[in-house]
Motif scaffolding. Structure first.
Motif, short mmCIF file in Angstrom:
data_model
loop_
_atom_site.label_atom_id
_atom_site.label_comp_id
_atom_site.label_asym_id
_atom_site.label_seq_id
_atom_site.Cartn_x
_atom_site.Cartn_y
_atom_site.Cartn_z
N ARG A 123 1.22 11.17 -0.90
CA ARG A 123 0.69 9.80 -0.81
C ARG A 123 1.36 9.07 0.35
O ARG A 123 2.59 9.04 0.42
CB ARG A 123 0.91 9.04 -2.10
CG ARG A 123 0.35 7.62 -2.00
CD ARG A 123 0.10 6.98 -3.34
NE ARG A 123 1.17 7.24 -4.28
CZ ARG A 123 1.04 7.11 -5.59
NH1 ARG A 123 -0.09 6.72 -6.10
NH2 ARG A 123 2.06 7.35 -6.39
N PRO A 124 0.57 8.49 1.24
CA PRO A 124 1.18 7.75 2.35
C PRO A 124 2.00 6.55 1.85
O PRO A 124 1.77 6.04 0.76
CB PRO A 124 -0.04 7.26 3.15
CG PRO A 124 -1.18 8.11 2.71
CD PRO A 124 -0.89 8.48 1.30
N GLN A 125 2.94 6.14 2.67
CA GLN A 125 3.78 5.00 2.32
C GLN A 125 3.09 3.66 2.55
O GLN A 125 3.45 2.67 1.94
CB GLN A 125 5.05 5.02 3.18
CG GLN A 125 5.96 6.20 2.90
CD GLN A 125 6.57 6.10 1.52
OE1 GLN A 125 7.15 5.09 1.17
NE2 GLN A 125 6.39 7.14 0.72
N PHE A 126 2.14 3.65 3.46
CA PHE A 126 1.54 2.37 3.83
C PHE A 126 0.62 1.88 2.72
O PHE A 126 -0.03 2.65 2.03
CB PHE A 126 0.74 2.50 5.13
CG PHE A 126 1.60 2.84 6.30
CD1 PHE A 126 2.58 1.95 6.74
CD2 PHE A 126 1.46 4.05 6.96
CE1 PHE A 126 3.38 2.27 7.82
CE2 PHE A 126 2.26 4.38 8.03
CZ PHE A 126 3.22 3.49 8.47
#
Lengths: 595, 349
Positions: B5-8
């Motif tokens: 999962r991306p951090q943004f």
């Protein structure tokens, strides 16, 4: 809201912010992925096909792509797209054998190109492989136009320009250098099938009425002319104290060049507030890093001359006021005029078009500002045989805009010469292909890296200031280039939704890290109403909504494209592959496929 | 493999009264099958806790074994958690609750964990009216062991294997009502508009709050012959009415649609507004039981808030336990001293 028509090539094109913002619509994510894969030559050729001067643009482009970059909306800074282009150019192999060749048998059509700048060279590049005979005219001794005369060599080494101009001239273009075209009528009289005018905006603005202008004439120079004189070796030194007037990129090039020719105290003095200056932010940074102060809100009043010699300039101190429409006016503060001593002044306060060589009785209409009437799409003038492009068409822009004009003008010239309707434009080339390789596996690197934008290393200051040929920016090395490339979000890998497969399980809504996806009841409301009802209201109106048709429950899927990370999680969590990640490659219409 | 999962997050992600965004209530990335209803339930719990501005460290997640019981890993990553033995979550929840009554207990279980191996424990935690939220993610099959029919599968319903289930189904809401649960609701993982306020009400309720969430198993039980598939539930469910949850501290400013028939003020002062479609009171236990039965007979699934007793007496009050968490009791409070001890001993002589 009506279901989105994804068959329209412009819908997914718009989602690729960088490519859409680029005047030449270079497929940016496509070449960035190739850089990450170490395929520098392939990355270079994708660029070359689209923007013709990757090595030049990788150093000097105005980068309209970067403010548009989606990364800039979720992270602090956009991807360093421009400098990645340079990585491809710097690290490519010899690609000469992969370039197109002019056919042995010509097609019998002759085209004259006036000015050897980026617009004309692009037309030449696009038309030469089709068998056109091309005559290229320029008053300078080499090709490149303002890329050669105005961009200093510490920003653009000559060999980079020579190489890329050479690729085009090697296509059998007949050059007529050191030859100023003084009559378009004469040129048309030589029986050309078409003439392309890419002569730029060659006249730098002056301040003819400012007191002292005539008396101090020998110490006052027009910026672009002075830069050209430096580039061609006619000017090799400058006074110790130099004032540069103007706030654009030419002013930045003038002041930094002056620093290298002996200017110890170089100042930029500009009428507008610092934030309103036209120069690119990085150009201002680079100038200030070379000890050049930028003094804003100063309007020139007078060239101060003593004993027949320029000793300085006087300025009125002003402040910017903005009316309700945001229109700016500079109002004097009423303070005493400020005096700055100097030995020489460089004026970089704008450029104008000038067409003294175009007769007014050959069917080309000019408007009240002495600009030719040119069609925005076809670049054809009111004389159907004459086409314009680059700065000559609509006034000063930049290299990448000139290239974009060149492609379209080449399409028009080709259609015109074949007797086809110039106004009918062939469609762009598009492909849309799934990237699915397996479960949790895509053929693109879907992982979103959190790295901050990498800085480009610079040459040591003392070294750079000592020699105007020393390039200041050193470019990314391969490792840093890889890391910066990995910051790209792959916005060309589209989230494609198939209504009939969706079971409305909400998995995509739940997983989407940026809350892009919504399933909404809709009673025929318009887009504006839907935008306000999303999980996170879609306030960025420049970004499209992607809407499906009615699903089983009567709801529709609405995706806000604004901050989609293209991470593919919606497609990974979709049990029925209603979402799929598909790469959209958009290629601008050109006269013929180049590669 | 790129399942990361991306951090943004969305730059305009809203914050609640604590200054937290939904990201602060997320857990690890789910490893359940793509499209599993349980992930939607996790998302609904995240949404409910976010909207109620619950401090994550005040929540204890408890679960047993099964696909459902894995899910506490996938929400409230900053909360406490205990993944217990199969069917034994109620015991662990009871012990924890007795030791520390200041926490918010969220139990997540499945139809196997609750209606089969854990049925005995479920019965007793219900009748004790333990102050907790008990969510069953009910998919009518044993997904973790390849989809055998569970005890909540309806007669005649067939999963991927295609064999109709011959046994009578256990209706967990009816069971909970009979055993004395004081907040009973049923919902569907595919309807967050209903599920989120239902969970919020359950979190605010003092006593045993039970929610049976039909949560389709996309891999084994999303077939045309199944009564727990996305399509079947969508086509056959009927809500008791729309409900709105209004937390106590929030001023009531919204204009309510005309026609709401009932409002229930919960123990903590928050209010549930009900726009009931049918007759009867949400405080009528027998009425709720017969409504469930009637709908079932008609081939419909009744969803929504079925019953609530806001004045119920939760387990601590019944036991008369000390008002604070045991960990906050110091020596002076725990040790009565020699004199009192002597008095106690003397009383036995």
């Amino acid at each position: 809201m009506k279901p989105t028509n994804i068959q329209d090539p412009e819908f997914f094109h718009r989602v690729i912010d960088c490519q859409y913002a680029c005047p030449a619509h270079t497929p940016v994510p496509e070449y960035i992925r190739l850089i990450a894969a170490g395929r520098y030559s392939d990355a270079y050729l994708i660029n070359w096909e689209s923007n013709v001067f990757p090595g030049v643009l990788g150093r000097t482009c105005d980068r309209p792509c970067e403010p548009a970059c989606r990364r800039g909306r979720v992270d602090d800074e956009p991807v360093a797209i421009c400098r990645l282009k340079r990585v491809a150019a710097d690290n490519k192999d010899d690609i000469a054998a992969r370039l197109p060749k002019a056919p042995g048998v010509k097609n019998g059509k002759r085209v004259a190109l006036v000015g050897a700048g980026p617009a004309s060279l692009t037309v030449a590049r696009d038309l030469a492989p089709l068998g056109y005979h091309l005559d290229l005219y320029d008053e300078q001794s080499k090709g490149g136009g303002f890329m050669r005369s105005q961009i200093p060599s510490f920003r653009l080494p000559e060999q980079v320009l020579d190489e890329e101009v050479g690729y085009i001239l090697n296509l059998g273009v007949v050059t007529h250098f050191n030859r100023y075209v003084d009559s378009l009528k004469g040129l048309l009289g030589q029986g050309y099938d078409a003439v392309f005018v890419g002569s730029g905006a060659p006249r730098g603005r002056d301040l003819p009425k400012l007191p002292g202008r005539q008396e101090a004439d020998t110490a006052i120079h027009i910026g672009i002319d002075w830069l050209a004189s430096v580039a061609f070796g006619h000017v090799t030194s400058v006074g110790k104290r130099v004032i540069v007037l103007g706030g654009g990129n030419t002013a930045m090039d003038c002041c930094r060049t002056a620093r290298r020719l002996g200017g110890d105290e170089v100042k930029v003095i500009v009428r507008s507030p610092f934030a309103d200056m036209k120069a690119s932010p990085w150009e201002k940074d680079d100038a200030m890093a070379e000890d050049i102060p930028i003094i804003d809100n100063h309007v020139p009043l007078e060239f101060v001359v003593e004993d027949g010699r320029l000793i300085g300039m006087k300025f009125d101190r002003v402040e910017a006021r903005y009316d309700a429409n945001g229109k700016r006016s500079l109002v004097s503060t009423g303070e005493e005029p400020a005096f700055y001593p100097c030995d020489e002044v460089l004026m970089a306060i704008g450029q104008e078009n000038a067409f003294p060589w175009i007769e007014r009785d050959i069917g080309i209409e000019f408007d009240q500002w002495e600009m030719p009437a040119v069609d925005r799409v076809t670049f054809q003038s009111s004389n159907p045989r004459v086409f314009f492009g680059g700065d000559a068409a609509f006034g000063p822009e930049n290299i990448i805009t000139a290239v974009a004009h060149g492609h379209q003008a080449a399409v028009s010239i080709d259609r015109f010469c074949r007797g086809e309707n110039v106004a009918e434009r062939p469609l762009p080339g598009t492909t849309l292909i799934t990237q699915k390789m397996g479960i949790h596996e895509w053929s693109y690197d879907s992982r979103v890296e959190i790295d901050r934008r990498y800085k480009v290393p610079h040459a040591e200051k003392a070294l750079a200031l000592g020699d105007r040929h020393v390039e200041v920016e050193l470019g990314f090395d391969r490792d840093t280039g890889y890391k910066e490339a990995e910051r790209c979000l792959n916005c060309d890998v589209q989230t494609v939704f198939t209504d009939s497969l969706c079971i409305e399980c909400d998995a995509c809504v739940d997983i989407c890290p940026t809350d892009c996806i919504n399933f909404l009841e809709t009673a025929g409301q318009g887009e504006a109403e839907l935008r306000s009802r999303l999980r996170i209201p879609a306030v960025n109106l420049e970004q499209p909504l992607y809407a499906s048709g009615a699903l089983k429950t009567g709801r529709i899927m609405v995706k806000d494209e604004d901050v989609c990370l293209h991470c593919g999680l919606c497609a990974e969590r979709c049990p029925t592959s209603a979402w799929d990640m598909q790469k959209f490659l958009y290629q601008v219409t050109k006269a013929a496929p180049i590669l | 493999m790129t399942y990361i999962r991306p951090q943004f997050r969305h730059p305009n992600l809203p914050a609640n009264e604590l200054g937290f965004t939904r990201k602060d209530y997320e857990g690890a990335l789910s490893t359940l099958c793509a499209g599993c209803g349980h992930d939607s339930v996790s998302a609904a719990i995240i949404e409910a806790c976010f909207e109620l501005a619950i401090e994550p460290h005040r929540v204890a997640k408890v679960s047993g074994i099964g696909c459902s019981s894995k899910t506490p890993t996938y929400f409230l990553g900053n909360s406490h958690g205990f993944n217990s033995v199969h069917g034994r979550m109620p015991s662990v929840a009871t012990g924890a609750n007795l030791a520390n009554r200041e926490m918010i207990y969220v139990g997540v279980s499945g139809d196997g964990d609750t209606a089969s191996i854990g049925l005995g424990q479920f019965a007793h935690v219900t009748r004790r009216n333990l102050n907790m939220v008990y969510i069953v993610e009910n998919n009518g099959c044993y997904g973790l062991t390849k989809g055998q029919d569970s005890a909540t599968a309806d007669v005649g319903s067939a999963s991927k294997k295609g064999e109709p289930n011959p046994y009578e189904a256990i209706d967990l809401c009816s069971l909970a009502l009979q055993l004395g649960a004081t907040y009973v609701g049923r919902s569907f993982s595919g309807d967050k508009a209903q599920l989120v306020p239902l969970i919020k009400g359950a979190l605010a309720h003092s006593g045993f709050a039970f929610i049976d969430v039909i949560s389709p198993c996309v891999t084994f039980n999303d077939t045309p012959q199944s009564t727990k598939s996305y399509d079947f539930v969508r086509e056959h469910r009927e809500a008791t009415g729309k409900l709105d949850f209004v937390p106590m501290r929030k001023e009531i400013t919204a204009d309510y649609e005309p026609g709401y028939t009932q409002e229930v003020t919960l123990h903590d002062g928050s209010v549930i507004h009900l726009y009931k479609t049918g007759q009867g009171s949400v405080r009528d236990r027998d009425g709720a039981l017969s409504a469930i039965r009637e709908h079932k007979r008609a081939g419909r699934i009744l969803t929504g808030l079925l019953y609530v007793d806001p004045d119920s007496q939760e387990f601590h009050r019944t036991l008369g336990t000390v008002k604070t968490a045991l960990r906050n009791l110091d020596v002076a409070e725990l040790c009565p001293g020699n004199k009192i001890l002597d008095n106690i001993n003397n009383s036995f002589r």
